[in-house]
Design a protein around this motif. Structure first.
Motif, PDB file in Angstrom:
ATOM      1  N   SER A 261       0.832  -1.209   0.000  1.00 39.04           N
ATOM      2  CA  SER A 261       0.000   0.000   0.000  1.00 39.04           C
ATOM      3  C   SER A 261       0.864   1.257   0.000  1.00 39.04           C
ATOM      4  O   SER A 261       0.539   2.251  -0.664  1.00 39.04           O
ATOM      5  CB  SER A 261      -0.925   0.008   1.220  1.00 39.04           C
ATOM      6  OG  SER A 261      -1.815  -1.087   1.185  1.00 39.04           O
ATOM      7  N   ILE A 262       1.975   1.218   0.738  1.00 37.93           N
ATOM      8  CA  ILE A 262       2.878   2.370   0.772  1.00 37.93           C
ATOM      9  C   ILE A 262       3.491   2.607  -0.608  1.00 37.93           C
ATOM     10  O   ILE A 262       3.579   3.752  -1.080  1.00 37.93           O
ATOM     11  CB  ILE A 262       3.980   2.156   1.828  1.00 37.93           C
ATOM     12  CG1 ILE A 262       3.375   2.190   3.236  1.00 37.93           C
ATOM     13  CG2 ILE A 262       5.076   3.206   1.694  1.00 37.93           C
ATOM     14  CD1 ILE A 262       4.357   1.859   4.333  1.00 37.93           C
ATOM     15  N   LEU A 264       2.266   1.603  -3.581  1.00 39.00           N
ATOM     16  CA  LEU A 264       1.206   2.055  -4.483  1.00 39.00           C
ATOM     17  C   LEU A 264       0.797   3.492  -4.185  1.00 39.00           C
ATOM     18  O   LEU A 264       0.663   4.322  -5.095  1.00 39.00           O
ATOM     19  CB  LEU A 264      -0.006   1.134  -4.359  1.00 39.00           C
ATOM     20  CG  LEU A 264       0.100  -0.252  -5.007  1.00 39.00           C
ATOM     21  CD1 LEU A 264      -1.038  -1.144  -4.540  1.00 39.00           C
ATOM     22  CD2 LEU A 264       0.074  -0.127  -6.524  1.00 39.00           C
ATOM     23  N   GLY A 265       0.606   3.785  -2.899  1.00 40.76           N
ATOM     24  CA  GLY A 265       0.169   5.124  -2.515  1.00 40.76           C
ATOM     25  C   GLY A 265       1.216   6.180  -2.800  1.00 40.76           C
ATOM     26  O   GLY A 265       0.894   7.276  -3.272  1.00 40.76           O
ATOM     27  N   GLY A 266       2.486   5.863  -2.526  1.00 41.38           N
ATOM     28  CA  GLY A 266       3.551   6.832  -2.776  1.00 41.38           C
ATOM     29  C   GLY A 266       3.701   7.154  -4.249  1.00 41.38           C
ATOM     30  O   GLY A 266       3.784   8.329  -4.641  1.00 41.38           O
ATOM     31  N   GLY A 268       1.445   6.654  -6.605  1.00 40.34           N
ATOM     32  CA  GLY A 268       0.220   7.306  -7.065  1.00 40.34           C
ATOM     33  C   GLY A 268       0.143   8.758  -6.641  1.00 40.34           C
ATOM     34  O   GLY A 268      -0.324   9.614  -7.404  1.00 40.34           O
ATOM     35  N   TYR A 269       0.621   9.055  -5.435  1.00 38.85           N
ATOM     36  CA  TYR A 269       0.592  10.436  -4.943  1.00 38.85           C
ATOM     37  C   TYR A 269       1.471  11.347  -5.799  1.00 38.85           C
ATOM     38  O   TYR A 269       1.069  12.457  -6.159  1.00 38.85           O
ATOM     39  CB  TYR A 269       1.059  10.476  -3.489  1.00 38.85           C
ATOM     40  CG  TYR A 269       1.288  11.875  -2.969  1.00 38.85           C
ATOM     41  CD1 TYR A 269       0.214  12.693  -2.625  1.00 38.85           C
ATOM     42  CD2 TYR A 269       2.582  12.381  -2.828  1.00 38.85           C
ATOM     43  CE1 TYR A 269       0.423  13.986  -2.159  1.00 38.85           C
ATOM     44  CE2 TYR A 269       2.799  13.666  -2.365  1.00 38.85           C
ATOM     45  CZ  TYR A 269       1.715  14.463  -2.030  1.00 38.85           C
ATOM     46  OH  TYR A 269       1.927  15.744  -1.577  1.00 38.85           O
TER      47      TYR A 269
END
Length: 281
Positions: A261-262, A264-266, A268-269
């Protein structure tokens, strides 16, 4: 007109020499050439640091602008991309896990060290940076204006750095294209090398500034999607999707869903922030 002709000749010669080295050279010869280039990089980098750090202010290194961190991530990511060369590395090292790990660790640690030293020199030498200003300042241009010896050293270092990157990407991309097109690797077929060498040469000749224009785009979208979002999404699907067959493979990356998740989230951000920056105004 003369400058344009010189540019064509220089670019063609660069591609011909390094591309020919990759195509005709043996693994040992390519390794030796790359080793000489890396030695030249370290030597020229040492000279550049010695020349540029004559007026180093250590207190300037304590200043920080954390608002600029997101903007720097694409360049950082692009600077440390090596995954496309790993298959070639595994082949050249004959699957020796210890040697492969050593090559990856050292191959990442050395550029990281150079990266940190260079940033320290820049941030500690140019003390008139306004961290709250939106004006872009070229630190190399300031160094060149203050010290005439910096320019030639930068030219040598840049050429050698591009040459080593060029060799790595040629080897990685030709291996990928040969596998994709079901062609024999190495000297068995020149097609992968032609497909690898000719398009970037043509683009560089048509627009010499395209490399700098592509850096931010490639780091933000290409690299973060290809080596950030896709691997994490594939791992998530393989681990947790009901449609994915369970093969009981060892999980090389710990942390489970939190780590994925980190990642993917990083990624994507950063991508979303860049899109918002470009199209939100």
């Amino acid at each position: 007109m003369q400058h344009s002709g010189c540019r064509w000749e220089s670019a063609a010669l660069f591609s011909l020499v390094l591309g020919g080295t990759c195509y005709f050279g043996s693994q040992r010869f390519i390794g030796a050439v790359n080793g000489v280039l890396v030695f030249g990089i370290i030597a020229s980098f040492g000279a550049l640091v010695a020349v540029a750090s004559g007026d180093l202010h250590l207190d300037a290194l304590l200043k920080a602008n954390f608002q600029a961190v997101p903007m720097s991530i694409p360049i950082i990511v692009l600077s440390f991309v090596y995954q496309n060369v790993v298959p070639v590395l595994c082949t050249n090292l004959e699957g020796n896990l210890s040697k492969i790990r050593t090559a990856i660790v050292l191959g990442t640690a050395i550029p990281l060290l150079l990266f940190l030293v260079w940033n320290a020199v820049i941030l500690g030498t140019i003390t008139n940076l306004d961290l709250g200003s939106d004006n872009m300042i070229d630190p190399l241009q300031q160094l060149r204006s203050s010290n005439g010896a910096v320019g030639p050293v930068v030219e040598v270092f840049s050429l050698l750095a591009i040459a080593t990157s060029y060799i790595g990407f040629v080897l990685g991309l030709t291996d990928f294209l040969a596998d994709l097109l079901k062609l024999p690797a190495g000297r068995g077929s020149p097609a992968p090398y032609l497909l690898t060498l000719i398009p970037p040469l043509a683009l560089a000749l048509l627009d010499p500034e395209i490399f700098f224009k592509a850096l931010d785009f490639a780091g933000t979208y290409g690299v973060l999607v290809l080596f950030g979002i896709l691997p994490a999404a594939m791992s998530w699907s393989d681990r947790y999707s009901a449609l994915s067959p369970s093969m009981n493979l060892p999980r090389l990356v710990p942390g489970g869903k939190l780590t994925l998740s980190i990642v993917l989230g990083g990624a994507g951000y950063v991508i979303f922030s860049e899109l918002l920056e470009k199209f939100g105004h």
